[in-house]
Design an enzyme around this catalytic site. Sequence first.
Site, PDB file in Angstrom:
ATOM      1  CB  CYS A   1      -0.573  -7.785   4.174  1.00 21.26           C
ATOM      2  SG  CYS A   1      -1.669  -7.209   2.892  1.00 21.26           S
TER       3      CYS A   1
ATOM      4  CE  LYS B   1       0.826 -11.743  -0.306  1.00 14.10           C
ATOM      5  NZ  LYS B   1       1.330 -10.385  -0.604  1.00 14.10           N
TER       6      LYS B   1
ATOM      7  CD  GLU C   1      -2.917  -1.183   2.288  1.00 14.73           C
ATOM      8  OE1 GLU C   1      -3.438  -2.262   2.597  1.00 14.73           O
ATOM      9  OE2 GLU C   1      -3.112  -0.125   2.922  1.00 14.73           O
TER      10      GLU C   1
ATOM     11  CE  LYS D   1      -4.891 -10.760   4.615  1.00 15.70           C
ATOM     12  NZ  LYS D   1      -4.341 -11.855   3.804  1.00 15.70           N
TER      13      LYS D   1
HETATM   14  C1  UDX Z   1       3.149  -5.799   2.683  1.00 15.99           C
HETATM   15  C2  UDX Z   1       4.255  -6.301   1.763  1.00 15.99           C
HETATM   16  O1  UDX Z   1       5.310  -5.332   1.746  1.00 15.99           O
HETATM   17  C3  UDX Z   1       3.699  -6.464   0.342  1.00 15.99           C
HETATM   18  O2  UDX Z   1       4.713  -6.970  -0.499  1.00 15.99           O
HETATM   19  C4  UDX Z   1       2.518  -7.418   0.386  1.00 15.99           C
HETATM   20  O3  UDX Z   1       1.963  -7.583  -0.906  1.00 15.99           O
HETATM   21  C5  UDX Z   1       1.454  -6.896   1.323  1.00 15.99           C
HETATM   22  O4  UDX Z   1       2.005  -6.682   2.638  1.00 15.99           O
HETATM   23  P1  UDX Z   1       1.999  -3.497   3.243  1.00 15.99           P
HETATM   24  O5  UDX Z   1       1.222  -4.285   4.243  1.00 15.99           O
HETATM   25  O6  UDX Z   1       1.284  -2.521   2.366  1.00 15.99           O
HETATM   26  O7  UDX Z   1       2.788  -4.521   2.242  1.00 15.99           O
HETATM   27  O8  UDX Z   1       3.047  -2.642   4.073  1.00 15.99           O
HETATM   28  P2  UDX Z   1       4.624  -2.680   4.298  1.00 15.99           P
HETATM   29  O9  UDX Z   1       5.208  -1.536   3.618  1.00 15.99           O
HETATM   30  O10 UDX Z   1       5.159  -4.014   4.017  1.00 15.99           O
HETATM   31  O11 UDX Z   1       4.712  -2.438   5.887  1.00 15.99           O
HETATM   32  C6  UDX Z   1       4.062  -3.362   6.737  1.00 15.99           C
HETATM   33  C7  UDX Z   1       4.239  -2.874   8.165  1.00 15.99           C
HETATM   34  O12 UDX Z   1       5.613  -3.001   8.572  1.00 15.99           O
HETATM   35  C8  UDX Z   1       3.862  -1.412   8.384  1.00 15.99           C
HETATM   36  O13 UDX Z   1       3.135  -1.297   9.598  1.00 15.99           O
HETATM   37  C9  UDX Z   1       5.207  -0.707   8.535  1.00 15.99           C
HETATM   38  O14 UDX Z   1       5.127   0.424   9.388  1.00 15.99           O
HETATM   39  C10 UDX Z   1       6.050  -1.802   9.173  1.00 15.99           C
HETATM   40  N1  UDX Z   1       7.479  -1.667   8.904  1.00 15.99           N
HETATM   41  C11 UDX Z   1       7.911  -1.772   7.619  1.00 15.99           C
HETATM   42  C12 UDX Z   1       8.361  -1.464   9.968  1.00 15.99           C
HETATM   43  O15 UDX Z   1       7.949  -1.359  11.121  1.00 15.99           O
HETATM   44  N2  UDX Z   1       9.682  -1.365   9.697  1.00 15.99           N
HETATM   45  C13 UDX Z   1      10.171  -1.454   8.419  1.00 15.99           C
HETATM   46  O16 UDX Z   1      11.373  -1.338   8.243  1.00 15.99           O
HETATM   47  C14 UDX Z   1       9.259  -1.647   7.350  1.00 15.99           C
END
Ligand code: UDX
Length: 438
Positions: free
Chosen positions: A266, A210, A161, A269
């Site tokens: 994501c 995935k 996202e 879950k």
């Molecule tokens: C994730 C995967 O990145 C993506 O490839 C998949 O298709 C769906 O799930 P998303 O959930 O949109 O995408 O967010 P992402 O950017 O991955 O971050 C997930 C969570 O991890 C967020 O709450 C973010 O704040 C946290 N995060 C991410 C950290 O705390 N530290 C980091 O270094 C990176």
Amino acid sequence: MNVVMVGTGYAGLVSGLGYAKLGHRVACVDTDASKIARLDLGDVPFYEPGLPELLRDMQEAGRVVFTTDLAQVIDGSDVVMLAVGTPPRPTGEADLRYVFQAADEVGACLGHEALLVVKSTVPVGTNRRVLSHVREAMTATGRGELAPLIQVASLPEFLSEGRALADFFAPSRIVIGAEDPVAHDLLERLHAGVSAPLILTTLETAELTKYAANAFLATKVSFINEIAHVAERVGADVRTLAKAIGMDPRIGPSFLQAGIGYGGSCFPKDVSALHQLAGYNGYDFKLLSAAIEVNNRQRDLFLRGAEDVLGGFQGRRIAVWGLAFKPRTDDVRESAAIDIVQRTFARGAEVAVYDPKAMGRARSVLGDRVEYAPTAMDAASGADALFLLTDWPEFREVSFDTLREGMMSPLIFDGRNLLADLRLRDRGFTYYGVGTNG
Ligand code: UDX
């Protein structure tokens, strides 16, 4: 090609419009009539950079339509793609009712040979079950002779996202799971125009890939969060450490940002679904148990740290900057920020919140138990402490002199280390990061 996309959430809408942009004709179907009506008017029901413009362009080009009536658009389709939600059950396993409902509906109205594709994130073995649902529904509605011609393929999405369109048009790879090489070929043609390596594999491998991808990234986040706790104890700085280890191409720089932990629709879950799946298959996935435990504990430790410094939350006014689960989105599902806000006012604090995009969605969760400030500075006015919980870049651009004057006490707890390099202690603040030692 003619594509029917069932489900217009993040994955379905982004992918549907992406396929339209690649030149295909796409019919997006959803059971939610109000969502379909909004989309038909060119209105995207969530914040995702670039999506409104793409929606209008594809509607003007006549390459996308929206409907609640699957039967109306399924004839002549080459691909019928399921991108419906698979939310977690209380036990953590994926709830597949929407996937099977969609499969039953497809089978009840599919009257020609088409490729069935599962884009939703589903436990291993689900693709085969979806195919059975479709074939049984076809047989039950008098088209049993066609049923054996229907094949299924797994096409997991890897969209993040806030950068979903970039991830769609420039993915690191496209994973295609199928039994039948014809399916591999058809999906390769569907993605013509997207230059990315193709992984052609089996259904089970694609399904598990995935989960493994998200679980690894989540584990990486929990790893750096544990390193942050060690860093705090030995006087090291986790941000410099993350930069240094991330320069090793075997580690990579991403997902090494310490903070209050991961959230979103994501990671939580998918990590719990994989943990469940492993358990059902007789394997105790210890690394995942630890990653989940570390992540949940981050929120507690953040609050405990703040409570110790403040001497309790009762009667305190706490300002919160950031409610979305991460920046560049309005999504608050499983947001660590929302969780911390709820725990803060449950401990007796008065809480004023601000988020650039997620206020509306946050209000539907938090109700009137918090004050919704029109700006970040308004939220901080008169506050005993500021919690920075989502790393929106605009929070770095405020006037910190104005902020300091406006707060009751210039105390910042930065849950994302967004401000760690701004030397706020030299500007009259008491600043706490995560693993930054100041
Ligand atoms: C994730 C995967 O990145 C993506 O490839 C998949 O298709 C769906 O799930 P998303 O959930 O949109 O995408 O967010 P992402 O950017 O991955 O971050 C997930 C969570 O991890 C967020 O709450 C973010 O704040 C946290 N995060 C991410 C950290 O705390 N530290 C980091 O270094 C990176």
